[in-house]
Design an enzyme around this catalytic site. Sequence first.
Site, PDB file in Angstrom:
ATOM      1  N   ASP A  31       0.834  -1.198   0.000  1.00  0.00           N
ATOM      2  CA  ASP A  31       0.000   0.000   0.000  1.00  0.00           C
ATOM      3  C   ASP A  31       0.881   1.266   0.000  1.00  0.00           C
ATOM      4  O   ASP A  31       1.863   1.358   0.745  1.00  0.00           O
ATOM      5  CB  ASP A  31      -0.938   0.013   1.222  1.00  0.00           C
ATOM      6  CG  ASP A  31      -2.257   0.688   0.874  1.00  0.00           C
ATOM      7  OD1 ASP A  31      -3.305   0.033   0.888  1.00  0.00           O
ATOM      8  OD2 ASP A  31      -2.202   1.908   0.557  1.00  0.00           O
ATOM      9  N   SER A  88      -6.795   3.654  -2.169  1.00  0.00           N
ATOM     10  CA  SER A  88      -6.984   2.222  -1.954  1.00  0.00           C
ATOM     11  C   SER A  88      -8.298   1.700  -2.496  1.00  0.00           C
ATOM     12  O   SER A  88      -8.374   0.581  -2.987  1.00  0.00           O
ATOM     13  CB  SER A  88      -6.935   1.924  -0.454  1.00  0.00           C
ATOM     14  OG  SER A  88      -5.625   2.018   0.014  1.00  0.00           O
ATOM     15  N   ASP A 109      -5.157  13.836   2.800  1.00  0.00           N
ATOM     16  CA  ASP A 109      -5.165  13.828   1.328  1.00  0.00           C
ATOM     17  C   ASP A 109      -4.758  15.178   0.773  1.00  0.00           C
ATOM     18  O   ASP A 109      -4.625  15.367  -0.433  1.00  0.00           O
ATOM     19  CB  ASP A 109      -6.579  13.490   0.834  1.00  0.00           C
ATOM     20  CG  ASP A 109      -6.988  12.103   1.301  1.00  0.00           C
ATOM     21  OD1 ASP A 109      -8.186  11.871   1.522  1.00  0.00           O
ATOM     22  OD2 ASP A 109      -6.086  11.246   1.488  1.00  0.00           O
ATOM     23  N   ARG A 121     -16.817   7.743  -0.647  1.00  0.00           N
ATOM     24  CA  ARG A 121     -16.051   6.508  -0.428  1.00  0.00           C
ATOM     25  C   ARG A 121     -16.579   5.770   0.792  1.00  0.00           C
ATOM     26  O   ARG A 121     -16.906   6.347   1.811  1.00  0.00           O
ATOM     27  CB  ARG A 121     -14.565   6.850  -0.261  1.00  0.00           C
ATOM     28  CG  ARG A 121     -13.726   5.646   0.102  1.00  0.00           C
ATOM     29  CD  ARG A 121     -12.263   5.862  -0.142  1.00  0.00           C
ATOM     30  NE  ARG A 121     -11.494   4.936   0.691  1.00  0.00           N
ATOM     31  CZ  ARG A 121     -10.173   4.830   0.660  1.00  0.00           C
ATOM     32  NH1 ARG A 121      -9.475   5.600  -0.154  1.00  0.00           N
ATOM     33  NH2 ARG A 121      -9.539   3.966   1.443  1.00  0.00           N
ATOM     34  N   LYS A 163      -6.159  -2.206   6.898  1.00  0.00           N
ATOM     35  CA  LYS A 163      -6.205  -2.445   5.450  1.00  0.00           C
ATOM     36  C   LYS A 163      -6.917  -3.749   5.121  1.00  0.00           C
ATOM     37  O   LYS A 163      -6.914  -4.177   3.959  1.00  0.00           O
ATOM     38  CB  LYS A 163      -4.767  -2.494   4.879  1.00  0.00           C
ATOM     39  CG  LYS A 163      -4.017  -1.181   4.996  1.00  0.00           C
ATOM     40  CD  LYS A 163      -4.506  -0.135   4.036  1.00  0.00           C
ATOM     41  CE  LYS A 163      -3.664   1.130   4.102  1.00  0.00           C
ATOM     42  NZ  LYS A 163      -4.160   2.189   3.217  1.00  0.00           N
ATOM     43  N   ASP A 171       2.041   3.262   3.174  1.00  0.00           N
ATOM     44  CA  ASP A 171       0.938   4.216   3.115  1.00  0.00           C
ATOM     45  C   ASP A 171       0.557   4.761   4.489  1.00  0.00           C
ATOM     46  O   ASP A 171       0.507   5.971   4.700  1.00  0.00           O
ATOM     47  CB  ASP A 171      -0.290   3.544   2.492  1.00  0.00           C
ATOM     48  CG  ASP A 171      -1.437   4.525   2.342  1.00  0.00           C
ATOM     49  OD1 ASP A 171      -2.432   4.378   3.064  1.00  0.00           O
ATOM     50  OD2 ASP A 171      -1.289   5.463   1.550  1.00  0.00           O
ATOM     51  N   HIS A 175       1.317   8.596   5.505  1.00  0.00           N
ATOM     52  CA  HIS A 175       0.265   9.574   5.805  1.00  0.00           C
ATOM     53  C   HIS A 175       0.547  10.400   7.060  1.00  0.00           C
ATOM     54  O   HIS A 175      -0.061  11.444   7.274  1.00  0.00           O
ATOM     55  CB  HIS A 175      -1.092   8.876   5.992  1.00  0.00           C
ATOM     56  CG  HIS A 175      -1.799   8.537   4.717  1.00  0.00           C
ATOM     57  ND1 HIS A 175      -2.093   9.466   3.744  1.00  0.00           N
ATOM     58  CD2 HIS A 175      -2.296   7.354   4.273  1.00  0.00           C
ATOM     59  CE1 HIS A 175      -2.730   8.867   2.749  1.00  0.00           C
ATOM     60  NE2 HIS A 175      -2.864   7.601   3.040  1.00  0.00           N
ATOM     61  N   ASP A 226      -1.083  -0.282  -4.779  1.00  0.00           N
ATOM     62  CA  ASP A 226      -2.413   0.243  -5.142  1.00  0.00           C
ATOM     63  C   ASP A 226      -2.361   1.708  -5.541  1.00  0.00           C
ATOM     64  O   ASP A 226      -3.288   2.215  -6.168  1.00  0.00           O
ATOM     65  CB  ASP A 226      -3.402   0.038  -3.982  1.00  0.00           C
ATOM     66  CG  ASP A 226      -2.986   0.802  -2.725  1.00  0.00           C
ATOM     67  OD1 ASP A 226      -3.873   1.093  -1.906  1.00  0.00           O
ATOM     68  OD2 ASP A 226      -1.781   1.124  -2.568  1.00  0.00           O
ATOM     69  N   HIS A 227      -1.301   2.430  -5.171  1.00  0.00           N
ATOM     70  CA  HIS A 227      -1.078   3.837  -5.558  1.00  0.00           C
ATOM     71  C   HIS A 227       0.204   4.272  -4.870  1.00  0.00           C
ATOM     72  O   HIS A 227       0.752   3.526  -4.045  1.00  0.00           O
ATOM     73  CB  HIS A 227      -2.248   4.737  -5.092  1.00  0.00           C
ATOM     74  CG  HIS A 227      -2.539   4.572  -3.649  1.00  0.00           C
ATOM     75  ND1 HIS A 227      -1.749   5.123  -2.649  1.00  0.00           N
ATOM     76  CD2 HIS A 227      -3.470   3.828  -3.027  1.00  0.00           C
ATOM     77  CE1 HIS A 227      -2.222   4.742  -1.472  1.00  0.00           C
ATOM     78  NE2 HIS A 227      -3.239   3.956  -1.666  1.00  0.00           N
ATOM     79  N   HIS A 257      -1.374  10.684  -1.043  1.00  0.00           N
ATOM     80  CA  HIS A 257      -0.978   9.787  -2.128  1.00  0.00           C
ATOM     81  C   HIS A 257      -0.359  10.620  -3.251  1.00  0.00           C
ATOM     82  O   HIS A 257      -0.299  11.845  -3.167  1.00  0.00           O
ATOM     83  CB  HIS A 257      -2.206   9.044  -2.665  1.00  0.00           C
ATOM     84  CG  HIS A 257      -2.886   8.221  -1.625  1.00  0.00           C
ATOM     85  ND1 HIS A 257      -4.173   7.771  -1.755  1.00  0.00           N
ATOM     86  CD2 HIS A 257      -2.467   7.770  -0.412  1.00  0.00           C
ATOM     87  CE1 HIS A 257      -4.526   7.083  -0.688  1.00  0.00           C
ATOM     88  NE2 HIS A 257      -3.506   7.069   0.144  1.00  0.00           N
TER      89      HIS A 257
HETATM   90  O1  2PG Z   1      -6.547   6.508   4.764  1.00  0.00           O
HETATM   91  C1  2PG Z   1      -7.401   6.647   3.869  1.00  0.00           C
HETATM   92  O2  2PG Z   1      -8.614   6.589   4.040  1.00  0.00           O
HETATM   93  C2  2PG Z   1      -6.917   6.924   2.465  1.00  0.00           C
HETATM   94  C3  2PG Z   1      -6.491   8.361   2.349  1.00  0.00           C
HETATM   95  O3  2PG Z   1      -7.568   9.202   2.594  1.00  0.00           O
HETATM   96  O4  2PG Z   1      -5.783   6.087   2.172  1.00  0.00           O
HETATM   97  P1  2PG Z   1      -6.013   4.688   1.392  1.00  0.00           P
HETATM   98  O5  2PG Z   1      -6.784   5.059   0.143  1.00  0.00           O
HETATM   99  O6  2PG Z   1      -4.610   4.219   1.114  1.00  0.00           O
HETATM  100  O7  2PG Z   1      -6.788   3.780   2.299  1.00  0.00           O
HETATM  101 MN    MN Z   2      -3.809   2.576  -0.310  1.00  0.00          MN
HETATM  102 MN    MN Z   3      -3.528   5.933   1.939  1.00  0.00          MN
END
Ligand code: 2PG
Ligand code: MN
Ligand code: MN
Length: 559
Positions: free
Chosen positions: A28, A81, A171, A286, A361, A430, A434, A471-472, A501
């Site tokens: 990740d 993700s 973000d 999301r 995750k 990831d 963050h 994934d990114h 990201h």
């Molecule tokens: O932490 C999350 O919710 C996102 C960033 O906003 O990260 P990821 O898409 O890697 O889960």
């Molecule tokens: Mn991710």
């Molecule tokens: Mn992330």
Amino acid sequence: MGSSGFSFKLADHPKLPKGKTVAVVVLDGWGEAKPDQYNCISVADTPTMDSLKQGAPERWRLVKAHGTAVGLPTEDDMGNSEVGHNALGAGRIYAQGAKLVDLALASGKIYEGEGFKYIKECFENGTLHLIGLLSDGGVHSRLDQLLLLLKGCSEQNAKRIRVHILTDGRDVLDGSSVGFVETLENELAKLRERGVDAQIASGGGRMYVTMDRYENDWDVVKRGWYAQVLGEAPYKFRSAVEAVKKLREEPKASDQYLPPFVIVDENGKPVGPIFDGDAVVTFNFRADRMTMIAQALEYESFDKFDRVRFPKIHYAGMLQYDGELKLPSHYLVSPPEIERTSGEYLVHNGVRTFACSETVKFGHVTFFWNGNRSGYFNSELEEYIEIPSDSGITFNVQPKMKALEIAEKTRDAILSQKFDQVRVNLPNGDMVGHTGDIGATVVACKAADEAVKMILDAIEQVGGIYVVTADHGNAEDMVKRNKTGQPLLDKNGNIQILTSHTLQPVPIAIGGPGLAPGVQFRKDVPNGGLANVAATVMNLHGFEAPSDYEPSLIEVVDN
Ligand SMILES: O=C(O)[C@@H](CO)OP(=O)(O)O
Ligand SMILES: [Mn+2]
Ligand SMILES: [Mn+2]
């Protein structure tokens, strides 16, 4: 063959054998960028990932993981993700939440749907509450969509509106929350001029208030419930701009971790608790960080924390967040209808499947991978293992996270020979990226690399095949840069840490003793993206992919 003539049966691959154990490793937040001091992946000691890149160039390449390649509105949209694991699992590119909401707002269709009609029933006598992430990051929500929705609701005769904001700084740059709040306040002032009683009612940082996921820490959701529904919080302010500025100073909180606050009137009374007869919309598109608050808002029987009272509201999500649970039952925009994912096909063709990650995750390699569905396709053939994550900490204090435990569980699954596919998400790059803590992210990348090594060693032992990808991007770039790629300094001449990201492509490497000779990446799929990985993995299981899947990235050349 069903009546429609459809069958999940996959055709045999003409050249590749069945029965090899295939490990699919998703790192990740692991993008590919020029080495430099802010590229934590290049700074970290990552011998295994280095060897995959140098070892066999015809079995290492880059794939797109951002923008339209993963169903996002524009090429300026960073990957994430949700869209990444959707694409990896579905093998096709679906227009994702951000785009679907843009289309529904632009066409006005959002106001004609069942979900909007349901909340509109409360406009005359109740208050419309909007809860969500205040940010233009485009990962969970987008500010311009909130402003359009506010305008639309006022035009649809909403009389009283309260906005419950969650500040970002993950973000988008930390500190950008102040600007977003000012922009929102300006729009609400315009509504008030038009006779709508519109105000911000509460707030808090997304990682500390409301936006937890996969049940890592219900206290996060509870703090939000108290501020948003009950109007109770440790901090009370007359203005949200003042709240964010003051709380960033004392207790020196970042946007992500701002403590919960409520806005009160001149008598100290909260301006916007949620009561019977109100409507509530969670405006994030999301799913993962909305399903927990959605349960608290929707379910009569709910026991994850004491809600004190459960208001009789009309609740709608911006999208339906869980297609299996039908949660929430009302929503403004229909989610991407992801069906016939690779996981479902492979299970129907007898591929025994194991998926593993730690809590933060876990849903990425199960829920998102399976097209926003919770649960198994076939519990006889599948096993999903969740390693409990630490909760209540910022992951720069534990950058190794549970990488070792995930790798050990995955190694055991491979050596057990009970599974044909073993897929795993290693969160370190990831989750620590963050936090913006560069030193910790370097440690995180090393830990992820060591976990990859343990998994690949197990594949070696069973004569299997590995696919290692991401994934990114995130850890490969930790500073804001200008057009020439130099760090963009702020007005005080300091670098600006990037917690978000990136737009970078991600690596994909295949190999292992089970890989048939002559397998290599094709040269005729230059714009391949994450959605091409599903067909590739199906080939490695000895199957052809369905004709409507993005094409496989590999070919078998005769030596
Ligand atoms: O932490 C999350 O919710 C996102 C960033 O906003 O990260 P990821 O898409 O890697 O889960
Ligand atoms: Mn991710
Ligand atoms: Mn992330």
